[in-house]
Write a protein that holds these residues in place. Structure first.
Motif, PDB file in Angstrom:
ATOM      1  N   GLU A 217      39.799  38.322 -16.824  1.00  0.00           N
ATOM      2  CA  GLU A 217      41.068  38.877 -17.075  1.00  0.00           C
ATOM      3  C   GLU A 217      40.845  40.229 -16.881  1.00  0.00           C
ATOM      4  O   GLU A 217      41.741  41.034 -16.136  1.00  0.00           O
ATOM      5  CB  GLU A 217      41.820  38.768 -18.490  1.00  0.00           C
ATOM      6  CG  GLU A 217      42.131  37.155 -18.819  1.00  0.00           C
ATOM      7  CD  GLU A 217      42.753  37.142 -20.115  1.00  0.00           C
ATOM      8  OE1 GLU A 217      42.812  38.080 -20.921  1.00  0.00           O
ATOM      9  OE2 GLU A 217      43.280  36.091 -20.153  1.00  0.00           O
ATOM     10  N   LYS A 218      39.892  40.882 -17.363  1.00  0.00           N
ATOM     11  CA  LYS A 218      39.573  42.418 -17.171  1.00  0.00           C
ATOM     12  C   LYS A 218      39.140  42.705 -15.620  1.00  0.00           C
ATOM     13  O   LYS A 218      39.547  43.675 -15.101  1.00  0.00           O
ATOM     14  CB  LYS A 218      38.489  42.880 -17.833  1.00  0.00           C
ATOM     15  CG  LYS A 218      38.782  42.989 -19.248  1.00  0.00           C
ATOM     16  CD  LYS A 218      37.610  43.396 -20.088  1.00  0.00           C
ATOM     17  CE  LYS A 218      38.120  43.459 -21.637  1.00  0.00           C
ATOM     18  NZ  LYS A 218      37.175  43.934 -22.592  1.00  0.00           N
ATOM     19  N   ALA A 219      38.357  41.703 -14.877  1.00  0.00           N
ATOM     20  CA  ALA A 219      38.446  41.732 -13.465  1.00  0.00           C
ATOM     21  C   ALA A 219      39.684  41.708 -12.663  1.00  0.00           C
ATOM     22  O   ALA A 219      39.809  42.518 -11.672  1.00  0.00           O
ATOM     23  CB  ALA A 219      37.278  40.601 -12.906  1.00  0.00           C
ATOM     24  N   HIS A 220      40.528  40.802 -12.946  1.00  0.00           N
ATOM     25  CA  HIS A 220      41.821  40.743 -12.443  1.00  0.00           C
ATOM     26  C   HIS A 220      42.577  42.259 -12.703  1.00  0.00           C
ATOM     27  O   HIS A 220      43.181  42.549 -11.771  1.00  0.00           O
ATOM     28  CB  HIS A 220      42.714  39.717 -13.196  1.00  0.00           C
ATOM     29  CG  HIS A 220      44.075  39.547 -12.659  1.00  0.00           C
ATOM     30  ND1 HIS A 220      44.924  38.220 -13.145  1.00  0.00           N
ATOM     31  CD2 HIS A 220      44.803  39.945 -11.654  1.00  0.00           C
ATOM     32  CE1 HIS A 220      45.902  38.466 -12.298  1.00  0.00           C
ATOM     33  NE2 HIS A 220      45.861  39.460 -11.639  1.00  0.00           N
ATOM     34  N   LYS A 221      42.547  42.742 -13.581  1.00  0.00           N
ATOM     35  CA  LYS A 221      43.227  43.820 -14.098  1.00  0.00           C
ATOM     36  C   LYS A 221      42.365  45.085 -13.122  1.00  0.00           C
ATOM     37  O   LYS A 221      43.232  46.033 -12.739  1.00  0.00           O
ATOM     38  CB  LYS A 221      43.284  44.307 -15.561  1.00  0.00           C
ATOM     39  CG  LYS A 221      44.055  45.549 -15.947  1.00  0.00           C
ATOM     40  CD  LYS A 221      43.874  45.716 -17.398  1.00  0.00           C
ATOM     41  CE  LYS A 221      45.079  46.939 -17.820  1.00  0.00           C
ATOM     42  NZ  LYS A 221      44.927  48.097 -16.887  1.00  0.00           N
ATOM     43  N   THR A 232      51.253  41.498  -7.710  1.00  0.00           N
ATOM     44  CA  THR A 232      52.148  40.061  -7.537  1.00  0.00           C
ATOM     45  C   THR A 232      50.849  39.093  -7.182  1.00  0.00           C
ATOM     46  O   THR A 232      51.301  37.731  -7.106  1.00  0.00           O
ATOM     47  CB  THR A 232      53.019  40.383  -6.165  1.00  0.00           C
ATOM     48  OG1 THR A 232      52.536  40.686  -4.902  1.00  0.00           O
ATOM     49  CG2 THR A 232      54.107  41.210  -6.463  1.00  0.00           C
ATOM     50  N   ARG A 233      49.819  39.390  -6.914  1.00  0.00           N
ATOM     51  CA  ARG A 233      48.926  38.368  -6.498  1.00  0.00           C
ATOM     52  C   ARG A 233      48.631  37.357  -7.719  1.00  0.00           C
ATOM     53  O   ARG A 233      48.308  37.461  -8.659  1.00  0.00           O
ATOM     54  CB  ARG A 233      47.466  38.945  -6.278  1.00  0.00           C
ATOM     55  CG  ARG A 233      46.323  38.060  -6.042  1.00  0.00           C
ATOM     56  CD  ARG A 233      46.478  37.497  -4.473  1.00  0.00           C
ATOM     57  NE  ARG A 233      45.123  36.645  -4.130  1.00  0.00           N
ATOM     58  CZ  ARG A 233      44.082  37.150  -3.536  1.00  0.00           C
ATOM     59  NH1 ARG A 233      43.993  38.572  -3.226  1.00  0.00           N
ATOM     60  NH2 ARG A 233      43.191  36.305  -3.306  1.00  0.00           N
ATOM     61  N   ASP A 625      51.594  43.394 -19.099  1.00  0.00           N
ATOM     62  CA  ASP A 625      49.966  43.228 -18.686  1.00  0.00           C
ATOM     63  C   ASP A 625      50.030  41.839 -17.785  1.00  0.00           C
ATOM     64  O   ASP A 625      49.750  40.839 -18.397  1.00  0.00           O
ATOM     65  CB  ASP A 625      48.940  43.058 -19.748  1.00  0.00           C
ATOM     66  CG  ASP A 625      47.335  43.345 -19.100  1.00  0.00           C
ATOM     67  OD1 ASP A 625      47.324  42.951 -18.217  1.00  0.00           O
ATOM     68  OD2 ASP A 625      46.576  43.836 -19.911  1.00  0.00           O
ATOM     69  N   ILE A 626      49.916  41.892 -16.308  1.00  0.00           N
ATOM     70  CA  ILE A 626      49.948  40.840 -15.465  1.00  0.00           C
ATOM     71  C   ILE A 626      48.545  40.199 -15.841  1.00  0.00           C
ATOM     72  O   ILE A 626      48.514  38.746 -15.861  1.00  0.00           O
ATOM     73  CB  ILE A 626      50.048  41.263 -14.096  1.00  0.00           C
ATOM     74  CG1 ILE A 626      51.695  41.935 -13.845  1.00  0.00           C
ATOM     75  CG2 ILE A 626      49.645  40.175 -13.209  1.00  0.00           C
ATOM     76  CD1 ILE A 626      52.448  40.805 -13.629  1.00  0.00           C
ATOM     77  N   ALA A 627      47.479  40.731 -16.043  1.00  0.00           N
ATOM     78  CA  ALA A 627      46.021  40.065 -15.826  1.00  0.00           C
ATOM     79  C   ALA A 627      46.127  39.268 -17.324  1.00  0.00           C
ATOM     80  O   ALA A 627      45.623  38.282 -17.094  1.00  0.00           O
ATOM     81  CB  ALA A 627      45.089  41.098 -15.967  1.00  0.00           C
ATOM     82  N   SER A 628      46.456  39.627 -18.249  1.00  0.00           N
ATOM     83  CA  SER A 628      46.425  39.028 -19.616  1.00  0.00           C
ATOM     84  C   SER A 628      47.510  38.167 -19.955  1.00  0.00           C
ATOM     85  O   SER A 628      47.581  37.359 -20.933  1.00  0.00           O
ATOM     86  CB  SER A 628      45.921  39.952 -20.650  1.00  0.00           C
ATOM     87  OG  SER A 628      47.017  40.718 -21.134  1.00  0.00           O
ATOM     88  N   GLN A 629      48.317  38.091 -19.074  1.00  0.00           N
ATOM     89  CA  GLN A 629      49.896  37.669 -19.311  1.00  0.00           C
ATOM     90  C   GLN A 629      50.282  38.044 -20.624  1.00  0.00           C
ATOM     91  O   GLN A 629      50.982  37.301 -21.303  1.00  0.00           O
ATOM     92  CB  GLN A 629      49.685  36.179 -19.148  1.00  0.00           C
ATOM     93  CG  GLN A 629      49.164  35.628 -17.783  1.00  0.00           C
ATOM     94  CD  GLN A 629      49.747  34.370 -17.224  1.00  0.00           C
ATOM     95  OE1 GLN A 629      49.881  33.379 -18.060  1.00  0.00           O
ATOM     96  NE2 GLN A 629      50.294  34.088 -15.989  1.00  0.00           N
TER      97      GLN A 629
END
Length: 637
Positions: A217-221, A232-233, A625-629
């Motif tokens: 999730e941190k990598a996504h953020k 949007t990815r 927070d998109i990455a952690s939803q």
């Protein structure tokens, strides 16, 4: 000659001869490679060594003294001469001017260092091996070095400079990464971070080098914060290893075979956005007909198409579109109603007055199908063609309810994404009576198919569910629906029939979506094999296949939920002024649980005043927070 205290090479690493026992040499050597990086880390005693007996053929003499002096490992390894590179260059120039090609190490040491002694042997050897001017030969008879040509040295020097430049570039990149201030060209360094965020690898060297957490999730953020990814990815299909493309291998055209021609018109009733209708219904005055798409007419067990469908488990429906279990191009031949005359596997049901099934027969059919929307069907519910279907549905609901069926009505939404702008739209799904009709007809077909398979001893994928633990008293409205959902057990799929308490049916199988679900497809394969008199899949094989398909289908459901949440958060970011009604559905300690029907989400918060169940408040979204939803909903006062 190798003597005690001689300095030798063992596997091209330094070793000391501690003792000689007959034809064996007891050597001391480092238990890890002595690279320049490792050597730079050594303290006074900060290295590990071990002893081992070896034969003479396993070691190569570096010492040149007749009586080797005893040196410690530390002395040999830590010896350094800052002028060594210049000395090696001078030795090369001298030898090159004499047109020398190969030279033994013992001779070369004297040229490199006129004051050579054994203490310097390992350092000079290692420096020569890592130099641009000399290369260790493969000569087995003597320790020799070959002089490189000027052209070779120039090429190596260029490569070395490029490597050093790349190293410097990477260090600068890592500094920018830590500060989240990447340049556009830095994207070439982020490939392994993207692979990690997509679940393709379980670690990232770039994250490790930058001292950042190996957390997906941190990598996504990080990818969003640094501009490598648009917010949007959607990474979730890739994290579960699911394809976002439909299956490629097309089905063959349906075979020429005898089929029962069913008179009249059957209706494929679905949402207006549906593109793969796979069921149609009709009542002929005596029988209820449920017609289902017939891909099993060409998809044979263990064929490549069958295996691909099993690996997918189901069609993946995400807001970006559908990734179909069977090839898109095959819909025109197999979906019902896309052609006026459709080929189907049909369930003919004779019903009792209360809608219990008196008889179920299965046929390969040709049927005229008309596609209509739920809205159209509701408007025509009193027509001669549709009125009997609505009446059957009402009776079947009463029958199932009398057998303990649990009816849950939670808000649902339909999420779409513009492929170009990535703008998200969310609309609440309208409740249509005809949707209930279609559901009841599908349940009747599944119940009939289960009885047909059981009566004919066909190994079959039965679906069951234990009775829920519903409290004696339930609150009304959405609060009651929420509490009911929490009391339900997971369904099970197996080869032994059992009651499905949730829908109030004693024996049930899913057979109405063979274009969309693998368990339905394999059920059709069994039914067709039985009708054709072919060999059936045995129970053990059936269990293995439906388990594999069900596992993949569960992954699809998880990805669909994650993707829907992702695009819901994108929608909230795109609409910062959004507010919505939230319904109080449960008290949980000091906080209240709310359902937000317009986006089909739930949240917990402490309202500004005491509330009763089903009371409403208005909420807004923040801290998305998109990455952690994660998203924080707060009350609008």
């Amino acid at each position: 000659m190798i003597r005690k205290n001689s300095i030798v090479l063992y596997k091209n690493q330094i070793a000391l001869v501690n003792d000689i026992e007959g034809d064996k040499y007891l050597i001391q050597f480092c238990s890890f490679p002595l690279t320049p990086e490792n050597i730079s880390k050594f303290g006074s005693k900060n290295f590990m060594s071990q002893e081992q007996k070896v034969r003479e053929k396993d070691i190569v003499l570096l010492s040149t003294s007749e009586s080797p002096a005893k040196y410690s490992f530390e002395e040999l390894i830590k010896y350094n001469d800052e002028q060594i590179d210049n000395k090696i260059c001078e030795a090369w120039e001298l030898l090159n001017s004499d047109n020398c090609s190969d030279i033994e190490f013992s001779e070369l040491t004297e040229l490199v260092d006129s004051d050579f002694n054994d203490k310097k042997a390992w350092f000079i050897f290692n420096s020569l091996v890592n130099s641009l001017q000399f290369m260790l030969t493969d000569d087995k008879t003597a320790l020799k070095f070959r002089l490189r040509t000027a052209v070779e040295i120039e090429a190596l020097n260029k490569k070395k400079n490029e490597k050093e430049h790349e190293k410097e570039e990477r260090q600068n990149f890592l500094m920018r990464l830590k500060q989240k201030q990447l340049l556009p060209e830095d994207s070439i360094f982020m490939g392994d971070v993207e692979a990690f965020a997509l679940g393709k690898t379980d670690k990232s060297k770039t994250l490790a080098d930058a001292g950042l957490s190996q957390d997906i999730e941190k990598a996504h953020k990080l990818l969003i914060d640094t501009g490598i990814w648009e917010y949007t990815r959607n990474p979730y299909p890739f994290r579960w290893g699911l394809s976002v493309q439909s299956a490629k291998e097309g089905l063959k055209s349906p075979p020429e075979e005898d089929r029962l021609i069913v008179p009249g018109v059957a209706y494929a009733i679905d949402n207006k956005w549906s593109k793969d209708p796979d069921d149609a219904i009709a009542f002929d005055g005596t029988y209820l007909w449920v017609h289902i798409a017939d891909p099993a007419s060409t998809v044979m067990p263990e064929s490549s198409i069958d295996k691909t469908a099993r690996d997918r488990g189901a069609t993946l429906y995400i807001p970006e579109g559908a990734s179909r279990m069977l090839a898109e191009e095959s819909l025109s031949d197999y979906a019902l109603g896309l052609k006026r005359e459709s080929l189907a596997l049909s369930f003919r049901l004779l019903l009792e007055d209360n809608c219990s099934i008196k008889e179920c027969k299965v046929f390969k059919t040709k049927v005229n199908v008309e596609c209509i929307t739920y809205e159209d069907a509701d408007q025509k519910k009193d027509s001669p063609e549709l009125k009997p279907l609505f009446e059957i549905a009402r009776k079947n609901i009463i029958r199932r309810n009398s057998q303990g069926a649990v009816n849950i009505n939670l808000p649902e939404v339909h999420i779409t994404v513009d492929p170009d702008t990535k703008k998200v739209s969310i609309c609440k799904i309208t409740e249509y009576e005809s949707a209930d009709v279609v559901r009841e007809m599908m349940l009747l077909a599944g119940e009939g198919a289960a009885h047909f398979a059981f009566e004919n001893n066909i190994a079959f994928p039965y679906v069951s569910q234990e009775a829920p633990d519903i409290p004696q008293t339930l609150p009304p409205g959405l609060a009651g629906e929420f509490k009911t959902v929490k009391s339900m057990h997971r369904r099970s799929v197996g080869v032994t029939p059992a009651a499905h308490a949730g829908i109030g049916i004693g024996m049930y199988s899913q057979v109405t979506s063979p274009l969309r679900r693998y368990s339905d497809l394999i059920a059709h394969q069994q039914l067709r094999a039985f009708l054709d008199g072919r060999e059936l899949i045995d129970k053990n094989t059936m269990l293995e296949r439906i388990s594999a398909g069900d596992e993949a289908a569960i992954a699809c459901k998880k990805v669909e939920r994650k993707s829907n949440m992702h695009w819901t958060l994108v929608y909230l970011l795109q609409n910062p002024d959004w507010t919505g009604e939230a319904v109080f559905v449960e008290q949980k300690g000091n906080v209240c649980v709310f359902m937000i029907p317009s986006i089909a989400q739930q949240t917990t918060l402490v309202p500004s005043k005491p509330l009763n169940l089903n009371d409403t408040i208005t909420v807004k979204a923040s801290n998305i927070d998109i990455a952690s939803q994660n998203v924080v909903f707060s009350e609008v006062l």
